[in-house]
Design an enzyme around this catalytic site. Structure first.
Site, short mmCIF file in Angstrom:
data_model
loop_
_atom_site.label_atom_id
_atom_site.label_comp_id
_atom_site.label_asym_id
_atom_site.label_seq_id
_atom_site.Cartn_x
_atom_site.Cartn_y
_atom_site.Cartn_z
N GLU A 452 1.00 -1.00 -0.02
CA GLU A 452 0.10 -0.06 0.49
C GLU A 452 0.96 1.14 0.15
O GLU A 452 0.70 2.41 0.80
CB GLU A 452 -1.37 -0.69 1.14
CG GLU A 452 -2.06 -1.04 0.84
CD GLU A 452 -3.35 -0.95 1.88
OE1 GLU A 452 -3.06 -0.30 2.65
OE2 GLU A 452 -4.05 -1.85 1.86
N GLY A 453 1.70 1.24 -0.41
CA GLY A 453 3.20 2.40 -0.54
C GLY A 453 4.06 2.44 -0.34
O GLY A 453 4.17 1.87 1.26
#
Length: 756
Positions: A452-453
């Site tokens: 997620e990043g």
């Protein structure tokens, strides 16, 4: 000092001395030069900036926050139904989980666990009741994931993915009614298991490099649709998914949908049984059992109405993803991280009280005290950030920048806490086996750091990079003025905004100087006698942050996004100012209890020192930064060492703050469970402490032989009638519990052979 900074300084003077018309004429050359130098913004950058909204992050960029925004935020609370779910099905699920069996025997959740998760609708926490879902608040969603993470990360990841960035969330926000009516009931019951396919071999953080593509065409029956080709990897739940949410670039070379050929990133829902779809084998993420693997598609034809939102959703995929991540990043991984942190605090603290060396609990040594204190204080800070952000989400906020910084800071915090925990428990932590309560959680740390990043990207590009444009009171307006095709209108708007920006910057500098000379004590802030000084210091640091942020933006302009070390330092400042704000709000929300004061003190000292270090680092990287170093406050560089003992006592005694700090995780007292054994031993050691102290005193007076083992010492004391039978039995039970708690597994060589 750069010409841009000189320009800003000149504007301040011009603002005070020239009439608006003459000032505008003088600014025109600057306007044209900046307009020419304005870096182009890609569609993906623009959509990322427009996702979600701003909240407390925007107040921090003002340099003088409106504290009412924070104080008016309601306390996060569970409904009766949500609490019953946590006390019932969630506890039942936790009791069913054996992490060693899941990770080293099955490499998967047992069939009965999969069935229970589906029957109890764990996949449906965000789905409305009208579709058969649970319709929980964001706070309840987080509490469920946090409790599961304290038992099994495999179970936590399995549950959190369908409730985070996945088809259900995308359908609720962007799907059409027909799609919602069909898929949401199936997702709620687990009849369909979802996965979201975004990342591929050649496109991770750089979505614009995505090679996966779809072409608008007609099939042999004349049906209008899309022919897809893709290759994805790292897809959680991919190996068991029945429906894929797929991200791809869509092209319309025959102009069947309109004049545009490159339609942009698009999302579609594709049943995995569709011809041409291939579900690959499994990845093996750091010895974990959660389902993850690649998939690909070759000439897969799908109807146009499989696009999320139907034809209206064509080309809107990146917007959909950014809007979903604007809240999703604040939920699942922060919940998992705080669950892991609370779990480590409770069990490592208890272990440090139970485990003895040199006839003392290892928690009594100053080196261990310092580590335990850091674990407790950082966990308090992390949970404060989680809970306050969840309250904001349930209050209607969608803060994209805060969501990113929370994911980054809390996964990093988990890494620090678990590293500390492994240091404390030593050899029992590095020997994997059914009795090891921390080693498996330690192994999984990089998963949260990466997904997620990835944290490096999130820190250096997203938090301050997006925050400086999105949350700053003037920057976005200045960019809009520079981008105005009408020069006259653009120049007037630019003059107006730049004037306000220059005056604001001058105000930050003036207020910062006043605070540096001791005026911070006069700052008008909330807080009682315990917290007022913390609020004032926080306001002082916020003023300096706003000044340094402006300084960086003036100096580098659009080129700041390439100055990743600088933007990373400022991201750290913004993050810790936010977390400090949350700690104060959390302390007040929990009643401002005196027992929690050491936790708050450590959290504030730590956040302030991290913010101050980030400001100092940023100023070193700005050409004129040395001039502004005099604004930096004189704060301690680390938390007060005097806090080590009270924080250690919280973790190693039956302290009320221990229960609040570790609230929400799964706790059991089963003798056949690794954490259950620690709880049993911890309780027994505390209960028999007075008796052991009596025996130690008897050894000092010579009434008992000092060199005897504990078991022999008990026998001798009993024989001399220095102990009652009941006391002796309690001590023997305590010793048995202690030995069980510190047990380390060993294996026959054949048991460690792969495939045995």
């Amino acid at each position: 000092m750069s010409w841009v900074m000189l320009t800003i300084a000149a504007v301040v003077v011009l603002t005070l001395s020239l009439p608006p018309l003459r000032r505008t004429m003088l600014i025109k050359p600057v306007y044209r030069r900046l307009k020419k130098a304005l870096p182009p913004m890609s569609d993906t950058e623009r959509e990322a900036l427009e996702a979600g909204n701003t909240w407390w992050d925007a107040e921090l960029f003002k340099g003088k926050p409106d504290w009412r925004v924070l104080s008016d935020l309601p306390k996060p609370q569970l409904s009766t139904e949500e609490q019953a779910f946590l006390d019932g099905p969630v506890n039942e699920l936790c009791a069913m989980l054996d992490d060693w069996d899941i990770t080293h025997q099955r490499r998967d959740l047992p069939p009965e666990v999969w069935d229970f998760i589906k029957r109890q609708r764990f996949f449906a926490m965000i789905i409305p009741k009208t579709y058969g879902g649970l319709e929980f608040s964001e706070y309840a969603h987080s509490q469920v994931v946090m409790k599961l993470a304290s038992r099994s990360t495999t179970a936590a990841v399995t549950v959190m993915v369908p409730n985070s960035l996945g088809p259900a969330k995308l359908l609720l926000d962007h799907g059409n009614q027909q799609q919602r009516d069909y898929y949401l009931p199936r997702l709620a019951t687990g009849e369909d298991v979802p996965a979201f396919a975004l990342t591929g071999p050649n496109a991770g953080s750089d979505a614009s490099a995505m090679p996966d593509n779809g072409v608008v065409c007609r099939n042999e029956n004349g049906e209008l649709g899309i022919r897809l080709n893709w290759e994805k990897r790292y897809i959680t739940l991919g190996p068991v998914a029945t429906v894929l949410g797929l991200a791809f670039k869509l092209f319309d070379p025959e102009h069947l949908l309109g004049e545009t050929e490159d339609m942009g990133i698009t999302l579609a829902l594709i049943p995995t049984q569709t011809p041409g779809v291939s579900i690959g084998r499994r990845h093996f993420p750091l010895d974990s059992g959660f389902q993850n693997g690649p998939n690909w598609g070759k000439d897969v034809f799908i109807p146009l109405d499989w696009v999320i939102g139907g034809q209206d959703g064509v080309g809107r995929g990146w917007t959909m993803l950014m809007q979903s991540l604007a809240t999703g990043r604040a939920l699942s991984l922060p919940a998992l991280s705080v669950g892991g942190a609370k779990y480590a605090c409770r069990n490592v603290g208890a272990y440090a009280r139970v485990r003895e060396q040199f006839n003392l609990p290892i928690a009594a040594f100053e080196g261990i005290e310092a580590v335990l204190a850091r674990m407790a204080g950082l966990t308090y800070l992390m949970d404060a950030g989680r809970q306050v952000t969840l309250a904001a989400l349930d209050n209607g906020q969608r803060p994209a920048v805060i969501s990113a910084l929370l994911k980054y800071q809390l996964t990093e915090g988990m890494r620090k806490i678990l590293n500390d925990g492994m240091d404390v428990i030593g050899g029992s932590g590095i020997c994997l086996g059914p009795s090891n309560f921390l080693g498996r959680l330690y192994q999984i740390i990089p998963v949260g750091i990466t997904v997620e990043g990835a944290n490096i990207l999130t820190r250096t590009l997203m938090v301050f990079g997006q925050g400086s444009v999105r949350c700053h009171p003037f920057i976005q307006k200045e960019w809009q003025a520079l981008a105005d095709p009408d020069e006259t209108q653009g120049l007037l708007a630019f003059d107006r905004v730049l004037t306000g920006h220059a005056l604001s910057f001058a105000g930050h500098v003036g207020r910062g100087l006043c605070y540096r000379l001791g005026g911070w004590r006069l700052a008008q802030t909330p807080g009682d006698r315990d917290t007022h000084r913390d609020y004032q210091r926080l306001q002082q640091l916020t003023t300096v942050f706003a000044t340094v942020a402006d300084l960086a933006l003036m100096t580098f302009g659009g080129g700041l996004k390439r100055k990743e070390r600088l933007s990373g330092a400022l991201a750290d400042v913004l993050s810790h100012l936010y977390l400090a704000s949350c700690a104060l709000k959390h302390y007040e929300t929990q009643g401002g209890l005196p027992e929690d004061r050491p936790l708050l003190d450590w959290a504030m000292h730590y956040a302030f020192s991290q913010a101050q270090d980030g400001l100092a680092s940023a100023l070193k990287q700005i050409p004129a930064g040395c001039v502004f170093r005099l604004l930096l406050p004189s704060l301690p560089t680390e938390p007060d060492q005097a806090l080590c003992k009270p924080l250690t006592q919280i973790l190693t005694t039956d302290h009320p703050a221990r229960e609040r700090l570790t609230a929400g995780i799964y706790v059991n007292h089963k003798p056949d469970d690794p954490t259950g054994r620690i709880e049993i031993a911890f309780t027994a050691v505390l209960a028999t402490e007075p008796v052991w102290q009596k025996l130690k005193q008897l050894k000092k007076t010579g009434q008992l032989t000092p060199t005897l083992t504990r078991d022999a010492l008990i026998d001798q004391a009993l024989a001399k009638k220095l102990l009652t039978n009941e006391e002796a039995e309690c001590l023997r039970n305590t010793e048995a519990a202690r030995r069980a708690a510190i047990k380390v597994d060993d294996f026959a060589p054949a048991d460690l052979v792969v495939g045995a």
